[in-house]
Design an enzyme around this catalytic site. Structure first.
Site, PDB file in Angstrom:
ATOM      1  N   ASP A   1      -5.779  -0.081  -2.106  1.00 16.85           N
ATOM      2  CA  ASP A   1      -6.003  -0.798  -2.772  1.00 16.85           C
ATOM      3  C   ASP A   1      -7.591  -1.614  -1.687  1.00 16.85           C
ATOM      4  O   ASP A   1      -8.129  -1.724  -0.764  1.00 16.85           O
ATOM      5  CB  ASP A   1      -5.673  -2.117  -3.111  1.00 16.85           C
ATOM      6  CG  ASP A   1      -5.926  -3.206  -1.903  1.00 16.85           C
ATOM      7  OD1 ASP A   1      -5.041  -3.181  -0.722  1.00 16.85           O
ATOM      8  OD2 ASP A   1      -6.243  -4.297  -1.513  1.00 16.85           O
TER       9      ASP A   1
ATOM     10  N   PHE B   1     -13.943   3.350   4.206  1.00 16.46           N
ATOM     11  CA  PHE B   1     -12.787   2.868   3.824  1.00 16.46           C
ATOM     12  C   PHE B   1     -12.622   3.270   1.993  1.00 16.46           C
ATOM     13  O   PHE B   1     -13.320   3.484   1.145  1.00 16.46           O
ATOM     14  CB  PHE B   1     -13.316   0.920   3.110  1.00 16.46           C
ATOM     15  CG  PHE B   1     -12.518   0.753   2.390  1.00 16.46           C
ATOM     16  CD1 PHE B   1     -11.628  -0.495   3.666  1.00 16.46           C
ATOM     17  CD2 PHE B   1     -12.341  -0.238   1.237  1.00 16.46           C
ATOM     18  CE1 PHE B   1     -10.567  -1.575   2.551  1.00 16.46           C
ATOM     19  CE2 PHE B   1     -11.112  -1.025   0.772  1.00 16.46           C
ATOM     20  CZ  PHE B   1     -10.681  -2.034   1.773  1.00 16.46           C
ATOM     21  N   VAL B   2     -10.488   3.460   2.272  1.00 19.35           N
ATOM     22  CA  VAL B   2     -10.815   4.236   1.187  1.00 19.35           C
ATOM     23  C   VAL B   2      -9.688   3.842   0.174  1.00 19.35           C
ATOM     24  O   VAL B   2      -8.799   2.208   0.725  1.00 19.35           O
ATOM     25  CB  VAL B   2      -9.663   5.506   1.473  1.00 19.35           C
ATOM     26  CG1 VAL B   2     -11.267   6.485   1.993  1.00 19.35           C
ATOM     27  CG2 VAL B   2      -9.138   5.451   2.273  1.00 19.35           C
TER      28      VAL B   2
ATOM     29  N   ASP C   1      -4.247   2.311  10.386  1.00 14.77           N
ATOM     30  CA  ASP C   1      -6.422   1.667  11.278  1.00 14.77           C
ATOM     31  C   ASP C   1      -6.926   0.787  12.127  1.00 14.77           C
ATOM     32  O   ASP C   1      -6.581   1.946  13.250  1.00 14.77           O
ATOM     33  CB  ASP C   1      -6.592   0.893   9.461  1.00 14.77           C
ATOM     34  CG  ASP C   1      -8.699   0.120  10.235  1.00 14.77           C
ATOM     35  OD1 ASP C   1      -9.238   1.001  10.640  1.00 14.77           O
ATOM     36  OD2 ASP C   1      -8.796  -0.572   9.116  1.00 14.77           O
TER      37      ASP C   1
ATOM     38  N   ARG D   1      -5.532   0.870  -6.717  1.00 13.82           N
ATOM     39  CA  ARG D   1      -3.951   1.484  -5.995  1.00 13.82           C
ATOM     40  C   ARG D   1      -3.257   2.448  -7.346  1.00 13.82           C
ATOM     41  O   ARG D   1      -2.672   3.389  -6.595  1.00 13.82           O
ATOM     42  CB  ARG D   1      -2.647   0.311  -6.181  1.00 13.82           C
ATOM     43  CG  ARG D   1      -3.269  -0.692  -5.409  1.00 13.82           C
ATOM     44  CD  ARG D   1      -2.146  -1.353  -4.617  1.00 13.82           C
ATOM     45  NE  ARG D   1      -1.970  -2.659  -4.417  1.00 13.82           N
ATOM     46  CZ  ARG D   1      -2.346  -3.177  -2.735  1.00 13.82           C
ATOM     47  NH1 ARG D   1      -1.878  -2.063  -2.107  1.00 13.82           N
ATOM     48  NH2 ARG D   1      -1.940  -4.082  -2.689  1.00 13.82           N
TER      49      ARG D   1
ATOM     50  N   GLY E   1       1.363  -1.208   0.348  1.00 17.18           N
ATOM     51  CA  GLY E   1       0.380   0.144   0.521  1.00 17.18           C
ATOM     52  C   GLY E   1       0.852   0.953   0.124  1.00 17.18           C
ATOM     53  O   GLY E   1       0.747   2.128  -0.407  1.00 17.18           O
TER      54      GLY E   1
ATOM     55  N   ASP F   1       0.778   2.752   4.630  1.00 11.63           N
ATOM     56  CA  ASP F   1      -0.281   4.169   4.087  1.00 11.63           C
ATOM     57  C   ASP F   1      -1.301   4.599   4.506  1.00 11.63           C
ATOM     58  O   ASP F   1      -1.302   5.267   5.043  1.00 11.63           O
ATOM     59  CB  ASP F   1      -0.452   2.725   2.195  1.00 11.63           C
ATOM     60  CG  ASP F   1      -1.456   1.738   3.414  1.00 11.63           C
ATOM     61  OD1 ASP F   1      -1.200   1.271   4.522  1.00 11.63           O
ATOM     62  OD2 ASP F   1      -1.855   0.942   2.539  1.00 11.63           O
TER      63      ASP F   1
HETATM   64  P1  IMP Z   1      -4.172  -2.204  10.859  1.00 13.04           P
HETATM   65  O1  IMP Z   1      -3.516  -3.135  10.507  1.00 13.04           O
HETATM   66  O2  IMP Z   1      -5.465  -2.131  11.209  1.00 13.04           O
HETATM   67  O3  IMP Z   1      -4.013  -1.086  10.622  1.00 13.04           O
HETATM   68  O4  IMP Z   1      -4.634  -2.028   9.129  1.00 13.04           O
HETATM   69  C1  IMP Z   1      -3.464  -0.828   8.498  1.00 13.04           C
HETATM   70  C2  IMP Z   1      -3.634  -2.110   6.503  1.00 13.04           C
HETATM   71  O5  IMP Z   1      -4.753  -2.212   6.399  1.00 13.04           O
HETATM   72  C3  IMP Z   1      -3.266  -0.914   5.791  1.00 13.04           C
HETATM   73  O6  IMP Z   1      -1.561  -0.736   5.722  1.00 13.04           O
HETATM   74  C4  IMP Z   1      -3.850  -1.532   4.506  1.00 13.04           C
HETATM   75  O7  IMP Z   1      -3.375  -2.067   3.865  1.00 13.04           O
HETATM   76  C5  IMP Z   1      -5.432  -1.763   5.088  1.00 13.04           C
HETATM   77  N1  IMP Z   1      -6.033  -0.841   5.439  1.00 13.04           N
HETATM   78  C6  IMP Z   1      -6.904  -0.847   6.174  1.00 13.04           C
HETATM   79  N2  IMP Z   1      -7.703   0.682   6.049  1.00 13.04           N
HETATM   80  C7  IMP Z   1      -7.704   1.031   4.886  1.00 13.04           C
HETATM   81  C8  IMP Z   1      -8.848   0.901   4.217  1.00 13.04           C
HETATM   82  O8  IMP Z   1      -9.667   2.250   4.173  1.00 13.04           O
HETATM   83  N3  IMP Z   1      -8.723   0.943   2.204  1.00 13.04           N
HETATM   84  C9  IMP Z   1      -7.748   0.352   1.928  1.00 13.04           C
HETATM   85  N4  IMP Z   1      -6.960  -0.323   2.847  1.00 13.04           N
HETATM   86  C10 IMP Z   1      -7.107   0.095   3.730  1.00 13.04           C
HETATM   87 MG    MG Z   2      -0.770  -2.306   3.507  1.00 16.50          MG
END
Ligand code: IMP
Ligand code: MG
Length: 185
Positions: free
Chosen positions: A162, A155-156, A106, A168, A44, A103
């Site tokens: 992606d 969700f973006v 979350d 992407r 990402g 990227d």
């Molecule tokens: P986390 O581990 O939950 O913080 O998520 C991080 C990873 O989840 C990011 O590096 C993204 O690859 C994916 N991700 C989280 N939210 C989104 C979104 O809104 N769109 C696309 N990918 C996301």
């Molecule tokens: Mg990622």
């Protein structure tokens, strides 16, 4: 692809302007770092990091790392894991100033895992940088040094992000039409 977009949340001009600002801050903070290593988290961060590094005129190495957390059409994290075959970061980071680039923040699982993994390799300094941070408690509670944009809990896609590995290449950060996300999940 354009027909699947619901709205543009952050356009390419706003991204470029913010990266100009953020890179100046990073350069000011890291200009004294003798041995700088950037760790982009695949996949990402590819567009973000390519635009960011061309604004950072410091001698640096790039060592990628891959973490999976949103397999396929999932739109919520399924738990993060480092992909050993795509971990190009040396086992010893002694003396290195490291900047992790991801990227989006979350659940925070990815960044926490990467930071824990890299800290065990003994860097002199470890900083983190994300393009986006969702305005949710888990993201806001995750320590991070540089955030380009705080966004609502949507969700973006685009600019490297992606859905099921598509979108992407969109130059702007966008939301998808609900029927596109539903059809794939
Ligand atoms: P986390 O581990 O939950 O913080 O998520 C991080 C990873 O989840 C990011 O590096 C993204 O690859 C994916 N991700 C989280 N939210 C989104 C979104 O809104 N769109 C696309 N990918 C996301
Ligand atoms: Mg990622």
């Amino acid at each position: 692809m354009q027909a699947d977009i619901q709205s543009v949340l952050i356009d390419r001009a706003a991204i470029a302007q913010r990266l100009d600002q953020m890179s100046r801050q990073i350069v000011a903070d890291l200009h004294g770092a003798a041995d700088l290593t950037l760790v982009p988290i695949l996949t990402g961060s590819i567009i973000f990091v390519s635009d960011l590094i061309r604004r950072i005129p410091l001698k640096m190495r790039i060592r990628v790392m891959s973490v999976t957390s949103y397999p396929g059409t999932a739109t919520t994290s399924r738990g993060a894991a480092v992909e050993a075959a795509l971990d190009k970061v040396p086992q010893s980071l002694a003396g290195q100033h490291v900047l992790v680039v991801d990227d989006i923040l979350d659940s925070g699982g990815t960044l926490r895992l990467v930071v824990d993994t890299l800290r065990r390799r003994g860097p002199a300094d470890l900083r983190t940088c994300v393009l986006l941070r969702k305005q949710i408690p888990s993201a806001v509670a995750t320590p991070v040094d540089y955030v380009a944009f705080d966004i609502p809990d949507h969700f973006v896609v685009g600019y490297g992000l992606d859905y099921d590995d598509y979108y992407r290449n969109l130059p702007d950060i966008c939301t998808l039409r609900p029927e596109v996300v539903r059809a794939g999940s």
